[in-house]
Design a protein around this motif. Structure first.
Motif, PDB file in Angstrom:
ATOM      1  N   LYS A 276       0.839  -1.205   0.000  1.00 53.64           N
ATOM      2  CA  LYS A 276       0.000   0.000   0.000  1.00 53.64           C
ATOM      3  C   LYS A 276       0.878   1.261   0.000  1.00 53.64           C
ATOM      4  O   LYS A 276       0.668   2.186  -0.788  1.00 53.64           O
ATOM      5  CB  LYS A 276      -0.896  -0.048   1.244  1.00 53.64           C
ATOM      6  N   ILE A 277       1.888   1.269   0.873  1.00 53.85           N
ATOM      7  CA  ILE A 277       2.771   2.443   0.981  1.00 53.85           C
ATOM      8  C   ILE A 277       3.561   2.648  -0.307  1.00 53.85           C
ATOM      9  O   ILE A 277       3.697   3.779  -0.800  1.00 53.85           O
ATOM     10  CB  ILE A 277       3.723   2.279   2.190  1.00 53.85           C
ATOM     11  N   LEU A 278       4.047   1.572  -0.859  1.00 54.49           N
ATOM     12  CA  LEU A 278       4.855   1.672  -2.081  1.00 54.49           C
ATOM     13  C   LEU A 278       4.059   2.316  -3.202  1.00 54.49           C
ATOM     14  O   LEU A 278       4.577   3.149  -3.957  1.00 54.49           O
ATOM     15  CB  LEU A 278       5.334   0.275  -2.524  1.00 54.49           C
ATOM     16  N   ILE A 279       2.784   1.967  -3.279  1.00 56.29           N
ATOM     17  CA  ILE A 279       1.935   2.507  -4.350  1.00 56.29           C
ATOM     18  C   ILE A 279       1.539   3.960  -4.047  1.00 56.29           C
ATOM     19  O   ILE A 279       1.717   4.856  -4.862  1.00 56.29           O
ATOM     20  CB  ILE A 279       0.691   1.619  -4.560  1.00 56.29           C
ATOM     21  N   GLU A 280       1.042   4.172  -2.830  1.00 50.85           N
ATOM     22  CA  GLU A 280       0.521   5.504  -2.476  1.00 50.85           C
ATOM     23  C   GLU A 280       1.619   6.554  -2.427  1.00 50.85           C
ATOM     24  O   GLU A 280       1.423   7.704  -2.800  1.00 50.85           O
ATOM     25  CB  GLU A 280      -0.188   5.438  -1.122  1.00 50.85           C
ATOM     26  N   GLU A 281       2.802   6.166  -1.959  1.00 43.15           N
ATOM     27  CA  GLU A 281       3.869   7.158  -1.780  1.00 43.15           C
ATOM     28  C   GLU A 281       4.862   7.143  -2.936  1.00 43.15           C
ATOM     29  O   GLU A 281       5.899   7.803  -2.877  1.00 43.15           O
ATOM     30  CB  GLU A 281       4.615   6.878  -0.459  1.00 43.15           C
ATOM     31  N   SER A 282       4.574   6.351  -3.953  1.00 44.41           N
ATOM     32  CA  SER A 282       5.386   6.293  -5.173  1.00 44.41           C
ATOM     33  C   SER A 282       6.876   5.993  -4.900  1.00 44.41           C
ATOM     34  O   SER A 282       7.766   6.677  -5.398  1.00 44.41           O
ATOM     35  CB  SER A 282       5.271   7.606  -5.955  1.00 44.41           C
ATOM     36  N   PHE A 283       7.132   5.018  -4.106  1.00 42.77           N
ATOM     37  CA  PHE A 283       8.518   4.578  -3.882  1.00 42.77           C
ATOM     38  C   PHE A 283       8.997   3.768  -5.086  1.00 42.77           C
ATOM     39  O   PHE A 283       8.197   3.055  -5.713  1.00 42.77           O
ATOM     40  CB  PHE A 283       8.609   3.689  -2.634  1.00 42.77           C
ATOM     41  N   ASP A 284      10.292   3.873  -5.378  1.00 49.78           N
ATOM     42  CA  ASP A 284      10.882   2.972  -6.379  1.00 49.78           C
ATOM     43  C   ASP A 284      11.380   1.735  -5.638  1.00 49.78           C
ATOM     44  O   ASP A 284      12.285   1.845  -4.805  1.00 49.78           O
ATOM     45  CB  ASP A 284      12.080   3.623  -7.080  1.00 49.78           C
ATOM     46  N   LEU A 285      10.784   0.606  -5.921  1.00 49.74           N
ATOM     47  CA  LEU A 285      11.224  -0.636  -5.260  1.00 49.74           C
ATOM     48  C   LEU A 285      12.304  -1.298  -6.130  1.00 49.74           C
ATOM     49  O   LEU A 285      12.034  -1.702  -7.263  1.00 49.74           O
ATOM     50  CB  LEU A 285      10.029  -1.577  -5.060  1.00 49.74           C
ATOM     51  N   HIS A 286      13.519  -1.368  -5.609  1.00 48.35           N
ATOM     52  CA  HIS A 286      14.611  -1.976  -6.372  1.00 48.35           C
ATOM     53  C   HIS A 286      14.667  -3.497  -6.174  1.00 48.35           C
ATOM     54  O   HIS A 286      14.910  -4.249  -7.099  1.00 48.35           O
ATOM     55  CB  HIS A 286      15.964  -1.364  -5.963  1.00 48.35           C
ATOM     56  N   GLU A 287      14.452  -3.873  -4.948  1.00 48.31           N
ATOM     57  CA  GLU A 287      14.573  -5.309  -4.651  1.00 48.31           C
ATOM     58  C   GLU A 287      13.939  -5.594  -3.294  1.00 48.31           C
ATOM     59  O   GLU A 287      13.998  -4.760  -2.392  1.00 48.31           O
ATOM     60  CB  GLU A 287      16.070  -5.693  -4.606  1.00 48.31           C
ATOM     61  N   MET A 288      13.343  -6.745  -3.188  1.00 51.71           N
ATOM     62  CA  MET A 288      12.819  -7.153  -1.879  1.00 51.71           C
ATOM     63  C   MET A 288      13.177  -8.632  -1.675  1.00 51.71           C
ATOM     64  O   MET A 288      12.981  -9.450  -2.572  1.00 51.71           O
ATOM     65  CB  MET A 288      11.299  -6.974  -1.825  1.00 51.71           C
ATOM     66  N   SER A 289      13.719  -8.916  -0.528  1.00 53.03           N
ATOM     67  CA  SER A 289      14.082 -10.320  -0.274  1.00 53.03           C
ATOM     68  C   SER A 289      13.886 -10.645   1.193  1.00 53.03           C
ATOM     69  O   SER A 289      13.828  -9.750   2.034  1.00 53.03           O
ATOM     70  CB  SER A 289      15.551 -10.571  -0.658  1.00 53.03           C
ATOM     71  N   SER A 290      13.763 -11.913   1.427  1.00 55.55           N
ATOM     72  CA  SER A 290      13.661 -12.371   2.813  1.00 55.55           C
ATOM     73  C   SER A 290      14.801 -13.342   3.065  1.00 55.55           C
ATOM     74  O   SER A 290      14.771 -14.467   2.576  1.00 55.55           O
ATOM     75  CB  SER A 290      12.314 -13.052   3.054  1.00 55.55           C
ATOM     76  N   PRO A 291      15.835 -12.884   3.785  1.00 60.52           N
ATOM     77  CA  PRO A 291      16.957 -13.800   4.036  1.00 60.52           C
ATOM     78  C   PRO A 291      16.534 -15.032   4.834  1.00 60.52           C
ATOM     79  O   PRO A 291      17.248 -16.022   4.883  1.00 60.52           O
ATOM     80  CB  PRO A 291      17.953 -12.962   4.828  1.00 60.52           C
ATOM     81  N   ASP A 292      15.376 -14.938   5.459  1.00 58.73           N
ATOM     82  CA  ASP A 292      14.907 -16.084   6.251  1.00 58.73           C
ATOM     83  C   ASP A 292      14.197 -17.119   5.405  1.00 58.73           C
ATOM     84  O   ASP A 292      13.778 -18.155   5.891  1.00 58.73           O
ATOM     85  CB  ASP A 292      13.910 -15.616   7.324  1.00 58.73           C
ATOM     86  N   ASP A 293      14.068 -16.793   4.114  1.00 56.46           N
ATOM     87  CA  ASP A 293      13.212 -17.638   3.289  1.00 56.46           C
ATOM     88  C   ASP A 293      13.948 -18.883   2.769  1.00 56.46           C
ATOM     89  O   ASP A 293      13.967 -19.159   1.590  1.00 56.46           O
ATOM     90  CB  ASP A 293      12.684 -16.807   2.117  1.00 56.46           C
TER      91      ASP A 293
END
Lengths: 306, 259
Positions: A276-293
């Protein structure tokens, strides 16, 4: 359901040292990864399964028979040991042919086993001339030469080159798809994930968890979970989560200024809010990861290392 | 092919290709080489041309009956199981659909055949060289044959005992070298029944000539059992040792690597 392996209060100790304690298992056909740190009891469990050790208490039954000193049962079991054990003075072909004939089989089956692990070209070389990877594949050939119903593999991919790893992983999965059972122990966890979703976690001689990796993950909901997000403004993104009661911690990477790490015990809530925040606040998402995954972290969480 | 015959061929191939087999062949030829060298030197006029049969016989009997027929079985037969455990290859044997005891007995039989071959093939030329001037005599030929067969029977008994040691103990070779070897020598100094707690006692009972002893005290205590009875006892002991080793192999656990 046909159970292949049944353990009831299975316990084994060496003097004062505990090997395994009160293990209860019911394993139907399928591929299972046996995971645990060194000294967890994996080797003890596998040695009881392969009839080299006798439990002090409880019982283990494979195809409804005790494996200790029960040679006829081994017509249905194939075992690939962890250690680099071999007869140096004989050729790979002589070794596999000896194994095949011991099972009442012949050259056809021995050839098929050598083909399955890609050793036909080098099969007349003495084993001492084999590389570590070739010796490992030879051990696999010796385990599958009689097409067993239960395959017990201890670190089966150790020392095998990447190309053959893929082929061996496929071979093991095919075994499972044929309705056979594979128990594989490994320390290289992504490899286990590549072969199976069914895992058995063993720690301090006890079964810590058993089931599908996703089911085990549900156990993690109450545990903190790390999520790394790389964005154009990580500090501003972090500010949106500062007052969130489901966020247990926020930190920034020293090595990567674009990365922020969130720690949460409510992953679903976090992902929903982040999106929601990424869309509403227009963030550029470069990468998302979960090291626990990965399985290592699942395991570390479960045994309380994290 | 019968799985046990297949196993016998497999174990024999390994034995023949091992370095130990070549080394023990060379070690077994040492008395013959000494005798040939001495005879050659004598023929060249070095030590005169007198009959050295007694000296050669002493060398041969001492070498084989106090050293070689103990060492060869000890080395090969203790390793029947111990080597498999040490190399961790026992996992390939005991995950076969073959009875553990029978499989080990098959391997023992392969090592026994090779031990008998080593002893027999190296003792015979030494005995022939020792008695080169008397070979046409029936008595000499008979004596040589009895000594030779006694050595083989001794090899059988020591092999079976070593097989049992190898199944019972973790470091059978060391125990064998430091306990069995000295015991077989020491027990001959003991009067009475204690002597019978050795294999050498029964081997000596069959021998047509007395084993050379340096200590005269030994002659004082030298006792024997009638040869036919000694033969039966050696065969009986061998069967018992093999049976005990097989029985133990079924009951023991096998720990390899780390727990």
């Amino acid at each position: 359901m046909n159970l292949v392996i049944q353990a009831e209060n299975l316990s084994k100790w060496y003097g004062n040292v505990l090997g395994i304690s009160e293990i209860n298992l019911e394993i139907p056909p399928g591929v299972y990864g046996l995971l645990g740190p060194n000294g967890a009891g994996k080797s003890t469990l596998l040695k009881i399964m392969t009839g080299f050790l006798r439990p002090n208490l409880g019982q283990l039954r494979i195809f409804d028979q005790s494996p200790f000193d029960n040679p006829s049962l081994f017509k249905r079991i194939g075992y690939c040991p962890e250690y680099d054990a071999h007869y140096p003075t004989i050729s790979g072909w002589e070794f596999i042919l000896f194994r095949a004939k011991a099972f009442g089989l012949g050259e056809t089956e021995a050839t098929l086993a050598m083909q399955a692990v890609g050793l036909t070209e080098h099969m007349h070389k003495r084993i001492r001339q084999f590389s570590l990877g070739m010796r490992q594949r030879l051990k696999l050939a010796s385990a599958i030469v009689h097409n067993p119903d239960l395959l017990i593999l201890d670190e089966p991919l150790r020392g095998i080159d990447p190309l053959w790893r893929i082929k061996i992983i496929r071979l093991i999965r095919e075994f499972g798809q044929k309705g056979k059972t594979v128990i594989l122990s490994s320390h290289i966890l992504p490899e286990v994930e590549a072969m199976t979703r069914q895992i058995i976690l063993i720690h301090q001689g006890k079964i810590f968890a058993l089931g599908d990796i996703d089911e085990i993950r549900t156990l993690l909901d109450s545990h903190p979970h790390q999520i790394c997000v790389k964005t154009n403004n990580p500090r501003r993104l972090a500010s949106f989560f500062l007052s969130d009661p489901h966020i247990l911690g926020i930190s920034f990477s020293k090595h990567d200024p674009s990365q922020v790490i969130f720690i949460t015990h409510q992953r679903d809530h976090f992902y929903e809010k982040l999106l929601k925040i990424l869309i509403e606040e227009s963030f550029d998402l470069h990468e998302m990861s979960s090291p626990d995954d990965n399985l290592q972290n699942v395991f570390d969480y479960l045994i309380g290392r994290k | 092919m019968n799985p046990l015959i297949n196993a016998y061929h497999f174990f024999s191939t390994q034995l023949r290709r091992g370095k130990a087999w070549k080394w023990f062949t060379l070690i077994g030829l040492i008395p013959s080489i000494i005798i040939i060298a001495t005879l050659s030197f004598s023929l060249a006029g070095g030590w005169g041309s007198g009959d050295k049969s007694n000296i050669f016989l002493e060398i041969t009997l001492n070498y084989f009956f106090k050293f070689y027929i103990l060492l060869v079985p000890l080395f090969f037969s203790t390793s029947v199981l111990a080597e498999e455990i040490e190399q961790q290859t026992v996992v390939y044997l005991f995950t076969l659909p073959i009875d553990r005891g029978r499989l080990l007995l098959t391997k023992f039989f392969a090592t026994l055949v090779h031990s008998l071959w080593l002893v027999g093939a190296s003792l015979l030329p030494a005995l022939i060289l020792t008695n080169q001037h008397h070979l046409t005599s029936f008595e000499t030929s008979k004596t040589i044959s009895v000594i030779w067969l006694t050595a083989l029977l001794g090899t059988l008994a020591y092999s079976a005992f070593s097989f049992l040691l190898g199944v019972l103990l973790r470091r059978p070779m060391l125990i064998g070298l430091f306990i069995v070897f000295p015991w077989e020598q020491f027990v001959q100094f003991m009067p009475g029944f204690v002597q019978k707690l050795s294999i050498i006692y029964f081997v000596k009972s069959i021998m047509p000539v007395a084993l050379p002893e340096k200590a005269s005290l030994l002659r004082l205590f030298q006792q024997t059992t009638p040869a036919p009875l000694a033969i039966l006892i050696l065969i009986g002991l061998s069967v018992f040792f093999c049976w005990a080793a097989m029985a133990r192999s079924h009951k023991r656990e096998y720990i390899m690597g780390e727990q």
